[in-house]
Write an enzyme that holds these catalytic residues in place. Structure first.
Site, PDB file in Angstrom:
ATOM      1  N   GLU A 186     -10.962   1.036  -3.872  1.00 49.44           N
ATOM      2  CA  GLU A 186     -11.302   0.940  -2.537  1.00 49.44           C
ATOM      3  C   GLU A 186     -11.829   2.353  -1.668  1.00 49.44           C
ATOM      4  O   GLU A 186     -11.311   3.368  -1.756  1.00 49.44           O
ATOM      5  CB  GLU A 186     -10.087   0.519  -1.652  1.00 49.44           C
ATOM      6  N   LYS A 240     -10.169  -6.605   7.705  1.00 51.25           N
ATOM      7  CA  LYS A 240      -9.144  -6.171   8.876  1.00 51.25           C
ATOM      8  C   LYS A 240      -9.822  -6.338   9.997  1.00 51.25           C
ATOM      9  O   LYS A 240     -10.811  -6.137  10.594  1.00 51.25           O
ATOM     10  CB  LYS A 240      -8.905  -4.563   8.731  1.00 51.25           C
ATOM     11  N   LYS A 287      -1.141  -0.954  -4.334  1.00 53.51           N
ATOM     12  CA  LYS A 287      -2.314  -0.086  -3.857  1.00 53.51           C
ATOM     13  C   LYS A 287      -1.827   1.229  -3.930  1.00 53.51           C
ATOM     14  O   LYS A 287      -0.849   1.603  -3.225  1.00 53.51           O
ATOM     15  CB  LYS A 287      -2.928  -0.568  -2.633  1.00 53.51           C
ATOM     16  N   ASP A 290     -14.016  -1.130   2.529  1.00 55.73           N
ATOM     17  CA  ASP A 290     -12.959  -1.347   3.780  1.00 55.73           C
ATOM     18  C   ASP A 290     -13.679  -0.699   5.034  1.00 55.73           C
ATOM     19  O   ASP A 290     -14.308  -1.379   5.498  1.00 55.73           O
ATOM     20  CB  ASP A 290     -11.651  -0.345   3.411  1.00 55.73           C
ATOM     21  N   GLY A 293      -4.597  -4.223   5.951  1.00 50.22           N
ATOM     22  CA  GLY A 293      -3.686  -3.802   7.151  1.00 50.22           C
ATOM     23  C   GLY A 293      -3.692  -2.518   7.498  1.00 50.22           C
ATOM     24  O   GLY A 293      -4.392  -1.492   7.057  1.00 50.22           O
ATOM     25  N   LYS A 344      -2.754   5.152  -2.844  1.00 52.02           N
ATOM     26  CA  LYS A 344      -3.429   6.154  -2.220  1.00 52.02           C
ATOM     27  C   LYS A 344      -3.836   7.177  -3.245  1.00 52.02           C
ATOM     28  O   LYS A 344      -2.927   7.771  -3.527  1.00 52.02           O
ATOM     29  CB  LYS A 344      -2.932   6.600  -0.987  1.00 52.02           C
ATOM     30  N   SER A 352       0.902  -1.170  -0.092  1.00 49.54           N
ATOM     31  CA  SER A 352      -0.232   0.113   0.123  1.00 49.54           C
ATOM     32  C   SER A 352       0.929   1.107  -0.008  1.00 49.54           C
ATOM     33  O   SER A 352       1.580   1.378   0.904  1.00 49.54           O
ATOM     34  CB  SER A 352      -0.950  -0.214   1.276  1.00 49.54           C
ATOM     35  N   ASP A 375      -6.745   3.126  -3.516  1.00 44.07           N
ATOM     36  CA  ASP A 375      -7.614   3.605  -2.323  1.00 44.07           C
ATOM     37  C   ASP A 375      -7.906   4.912  -2.021  1.00 44.07           C
ATOM     38  O   ASP A 375      -6.797   5.690  -1.733  1.00 44.07           O
ATOM     39  CB  ASP A 375      -6.989   2.793  -1.142  1.00 44.07           C
TER      40      ASP A 375
HETATM   41  O1  OSB Z   1      -7.237   2.267   4.166  1.00 44.87           O
HETATM   42  O2  OSB Z   1      -6.275   0.438   4.118  1.00 44.87           O
HETATM   43  C1  OSB Z   1      -6.367   1.603   4.531  1.00 44.87           C
HETATM   44  C2  OSB Z   1      -3.387   2.055   6.613  1.00 44.87           C
HETATM   45  C3  OSB Z   1      -3.880   2.908   7.777  1.00 44.87           C
HETATM   46  C4  OSB Z   1      -5.227   2.915   7.648  1.00 44.87           C
HETATM   47  C5  OSB Z   1      -5.986   2.464   6.605  1.00 44.87           C
HETATM   48  C6  OSB Z   1      -5.390   2.109   5.546  1.00 44.87           C
HETATM   49  C7  OSB Z   1      -4.080   1.558   5.737  1.00 44.87           C
HETATM   50  C8  OSB Z   1      -3.194   1.021   4.660  1.00 44.87           C
HETATM   51  C9  OSB Z   1      -1.921   0.338   5.009  1.00 44.87           C
HETATM   52  O3  OSB Z   1      -3.508   0.862   3.430  1.00 44.87           O
HETATM   53  C10 OSB Z   1      -1.941  -1.120   4.619  1.00 44.87           C
HETATM   54  C11 OSB Z   1      -0.835  -1.875   5.184  1.00 44.87           C
HETATM   55  O4  OSB Z   1      -0.664  -2.071   6.715  1.00 44.87           O
HETATM   56  O5  OSB Z   1       0.316  -1.995   4.723  1.00 44.87           O
HETATM   57 MG    MG Z   2      -8.531   0.999   2.796  1.00 44.16          MG
END
Ligand code: OSB
Ligand code: MG
Length: 387
Positions: free
Chosen positions: A230, A279, A177, A255, A307, A179, A151, A205
């Site tokens: 996402e 999660k 992924k 999510d 995660g 952001k 991510s 995401d």
């Molecule tokens: O939206 O998935 C998410 C981390 C913190 C809060 C929200 C998200 C995330 C990640 C990190 O995308 C995923 C990871 O732990 O590698």
């Molecule tokens: Mg997410």
């Protein structure tokens, strides 16, 4: 651990949890993690050390963030809920199973999923220790290796992003992924696709950064061949996501909006999305995660393990969960070094050149040793909760 459990039948169930030690550690990320709603530099992580009446021990992790920008929960709020409400419901009581702990924490008790999950997951950890089986075995895992995704937070520039994408592919990651937020989306994704090539598994995401007014804009994402987008809309929404999904060819993955199995049923009934990110912290623990997994399998909805920038302790639970057969898409279960200069566990979590993490089926409990000295060094506060 050298705990003598007299009878196998006793080991088959939980003993009362006698003590939970809460510790907050601060773990600096190797690089800041930026999402549409906030940024993390140092991860504040509440850890739980649970001890049962037979002296069996387990560690777990609360995945709440310092601020309520992803979930309404926070580190400080969870600490208070754990101490004042959740631990008192569990300490000194006899439960036949972690599922019963889940039920006890659900009845007459709204929300606070991440705080509940920290204790419920710790009880799974205890049970795995008592039975001397791996957590993955206890949960019914079947996959010995998990496909790993990365991510990538919002980077300072699009060029920085492209560099990260190329590096991630070279490392072997099976899904990337990216952001996004308004203003840092289409161009970032187009350039990333250029760098990655048409075959790479890319997704976006948004962490709730858009509204239905952005529908025409989001439709342009359909040209990018993304695996999914996402959580584009509000964190607790299902109805508007259904409206948006009707206009998008790209599958929506939920999510934030999925907090239990009922939300998955609603998602499917409304058409709010086609993929679920599980999660365990967000849904109140592993019992709820298993329920969502089973439901999604029945409904033919692919799931993957998300995660929360977990330390190696929380990661152990995610890896075990992701070994279940319904987890058919790569998870956000990157290796320790992607997050930390040094993790809290040994061995650290690693990824092979094929982009897979090994599930430690052959090691009992979490499958990693807890580095207590390192935890001690990083601890900023401690509170002992007793039955
Ligand atoms: O939206 O998935 C998410 C981390 C913190 C809060 C929200 C998200 C995330 C990640 C990190 O995308 C995923 C990871 O732990 O590698
Ligand atoms: Mg997410």
């Amino acid at each position: 651990m050298t705990v003598d459990i007299a009878q196998a039948s006793e080991a088959a169930t939980l003993a009362p949890v006698q003590r939970i030690t809460l510790r907050e550690v601060r773990l600096p990320l190797v690089e800041p993690f930026v999402i549409s709603s906030g940024q993390v530099d140092d991860r504040r992580i509440p850890l739980l050390h649970l001890e049962d009446a037979d002296g069996v021990e387990a560690w777990s992790e609360c995945v709440a963030m310092a601020t309520p920008n992803y979930s309404p929960e926070t580190v400080d709020g969870c600490w208070m809920m754990l101490r004042d409400v959740i631990a008192p419901k569990v300490l000194g009581r006899t439960f036949a199973s972690p599922q019963d702990v889940h039920v006890a924490l659900q009845s007459g008790f709204r929300g606070h999923w991440m705080a509940k999950a920290a204790v419920e997951m710790g009880c799974w950890g205890l049970l795995a220790e008592r039975r001397q089986v791996s957590l993955a075995t206890l949960l019914g895992g079947t996959q010995r290796r998990i496909d790993v995704g990365v991510s990538l937070g919002i980077q300072p520039t699009t060029d920085d992003l492209c560099g990260k994408v190329a590096a991630a592919l070279a490392e072997g990651y099976r899904k990337i992924k990216i952001k996004i937020r308004p203003g840092r989306d289409l161009d970032d994704l187009r350039q990333a696709r250029q760098v990655a090539g048409s075959g790479a598994h890319l997704m976006a995401d948004a962490n709730s950064a858009y509204t239905l007014a952005d529908t025409a804009h989001l439709r342009q994402f359909d040209d990018l061949g993304l695996m999914m987008i996402e959580q584009p809309l509000a964190w607790d929404d299902l109805r508007q996501h259904a409206e948006l999904q009707r206009h998008l060819a790209t599958p929506i993955c939920l999510d934030e909006s999925i907090t239990d199995g009922a939300k998955v049923a609603d998602m499917v009934a409304l058409g709010s999305g086609r993929i679920v990110n599980i999660k365990p912290g967000r849904v109140g623990g592993l019992t709820s995660s298993l329920e969502i997994h089973d439901l999604c399998r029945r409904l033919d909805v692919p799931v993957w393990c998300g995660g929360m920038l977990e330390s190696g302790i929380g990661r152990a639970y995610n890896v075990a969960l992701a070994s279940l057969p319904g987890f058919t898409l790569p998870g956000d279960v990157s290796p320790s070094a992607r997050y930390w200069r040094r993790d809290l566990v040994t061995p650290e979590w690693t990824m092979d050149a094929d982009g897979r993490v090994q599930v430690p089926f052959e090691r009992p409990g979490l499958g990693v040793e807890i580095d207590r000295d390192r935890i001690e060094d990083l601890t900023v506060r401690t509170e002992v909760l007793r039955a």
